[in-house]
Design a protein around this motif. Structure first.
Motif, short mmCIF file in Angstrom:
data_model
loop_
_atom_site.label_atom_id
_atom_site.label_comp_id
_atom_site.label_asym_id
_atom_site.label_seq_id
_atom_site.Cartn_x
_atom_site.Cartn_y
_atom_site.Cartn_z
N VAL A 26 8.84 -9.10 -23.57
CA VAL A 26 9.59 -10.26 -23.09
C VAL A 26 10.64 -10.61 -24.13
O VAL A 26 10.32 -10.73 -25.31
CB VAL A 26 8.65 -11.47 -22.86
CG1 VAL A 26 9.44 -12.67 -22.36
CG2 VAL A 26 7.52 -11.12 -21.91
N THR A 27 11.88 -10.76 -23.70
CA THR A 27 12.93 -11.15 -24.63
C THR A 27 13.05 -12.66 -24.66
O THR A 27 12.72 -13.35 -23.70
CB THR A 27 14.30 -10.56 -24.24
OG1 THR A 27 14.77 -11.20 -23.06
CG2 THR A 27 14.25 -9.06 -24.08
N SER A 28 13.56 -13.17 -25.75
CA SER A 28 13.98 -14.56 -25.79
C SER A 28 15.30 -14.63 -25.01
O SER A 28 15.89 -13.61 -24.65
CB SER A 28 14.17 -15.04 -27.22
OG SER A 28 15.19 -14.32 -27.85
N GLY A 29 15.76 -15.83 -24.76
CA GLY A 29 17.03 -15.97 -24.06
C GLY A 29 18.16 -15.36 -24.86
O GLY A 29 18.31 -15.65 -26.05
N ILE B 27 20.04 -15.01 -20.61
CA ILE B 27 19.14 -14.15 -19.85
C ILE B 27 17.84 -13.94 -20.61
O ILE B 27 17.86 -13.65 -21.80
CB ILE B 27 19.79 -12.77 -19.60
CG1 ILE B 27 21.12 -12.91 -18.87
CG2 ILE B 27 18.84 -11.85 -18.82
CD1 ILE B 27 21.98 -11.67 -18.95
N THR B 28 16.74 -14.07 -19.90
CA THR B 28 15.43 -13.68 -20.41
C THR B 28 14.95 -12.52 -19.54
O THR B 28 15.03 -12.60 -18.30
CB THR B 28 14.41 -14.84 -20.32
OG1 THR B 28 14.90 -15.91 -21.11
CG2 THR B 28 13.04 -14.41 -20.79
N ALA B 29 14.48 -11.45 -20.16
CA ALA B 29 14.07 -10.26 -19.41
C ALA B 29 12.63 -9.90 -19.73
O ALA B 29 12.15 -10.11 -20.85
CB ALA B 29 14.98 -9.08 -19.74
N TYR B 30 11.95 -9.32 -18.73
CA TYR B 30 10.59 -8.82 -18.85
C TYR B 30 10.65 -7.33 -18.52
O TYR B 30 11.16 -6.94 -17.48
CB TYR B 30 9.66 -9.52 -17.85
CG TYR B 30 9.59 -11.01 -18.06
CD1 TYR B 30 8.48 -11.58 -18.64
CD2 TYR B 30 10.65 -11.85 -17.68
CE1 TYR B 30 8.41 -12.95 -18.85
CE2 TYR B 30 10.58 -13.22 -17.88
CZ TYR B 30 9.47 -13.76 -18.46
OH TYR B 30 9.39 -15.12 -18.66
N ALA B 31 10.13 -6.51 -19.41
CA ALA B 31 10.19 -5.05 -19.24
C ALA B 31 8.84 -4.44 -19.57
O ALA B 31 7.99 -5.08 -20.19
CB ALA B 31 11.27 -4.46 -20.15
N THR B 32 8.67 -3.18 -19.17
CA THR B 32 7.46 -2.44 -19.52
C THR B 32 7.79 -1.50 -20.67
O THR B 32 8.92 -1.03 -20.82
CB THR B 32 6.93 -1.62 -18.34
OG1 THR B 32 7.94 -0.74 -17.88
CG2 THR B 32 6.49 -2.53 -17.22
#
Length: 149
Positions: free
Chosen positions: A46-49, A141-146
């Motif tokens: 998970v990224t910060s904004g 933007i906040t992103a969720y990745a695998t």
């Protein structure tokens, strides 16, 4: 009835779905998925904004350039955590927009970043209109990745 479709996220074990009717139409129009299913034991990042800030901590006046930098900053954050596939590994994101979610320069900026960063990927994506962000930011933007080993 929902439809499961092929996505770059399938390489990460993620399944992507669109609800019938409106979900399928919005998927094509906005480059989004109605829902995604993560496999068990998936490692998530998970990224910060991330905003469209330059290396010198300034913001460009161009909204297209701010969007491009924000997406590039998300990719840099993902890479720092070991994500190799950039936005092809992003299954969910939230973007915050100053001044509205569509129209004029916003549509131009969205079209630019979707073509540049997403390819065939369509993450679950929520856009939120806000009155202001940090500094002179117009998008965050906040992103969720695998993370695949």
């Amino acid at each position: 009835m929902s439809e499961e479709y092929k996505s770059p996220l399938n390489a990460h074990g993620i399944r992507c779905f669109n609800s019938a009717g409106m979900g399928t139409k919005l998927s094509s129009l906005l480059h989004i998925s109605s829902a995604v299913v993560l496999p068990p034991n998936t490692r998530q990042v998970v990224t910060s904004g991330q905003t469209g800030m330059r290396e010198d901590l300034s913001y460009p006046s161009s909204l297209v350039e701010q969007f491009d930098l924000a997406f590039a900053n998300v990719e840099a954050s993902l890479a720092a955590a070991g994500v190799q596939d950039g936005f092809y590994a992003v299954y969910q994101m939230t973007s915050y927009h100053v001044g509205g979610l569509s129209g004029g320069e916003v549509d131009e900026a969205m079209e630019f970043v979707v073509q540049k960063y997403f390819g065939k990927n369509r993450p679950a994506w929520t856009g939120v209109g806000v009155t202001e962000l940090y500094g002179e930011a117009k998008v965050e933007i906040t992103a969720y990745a695998t993370l695949v080993d």
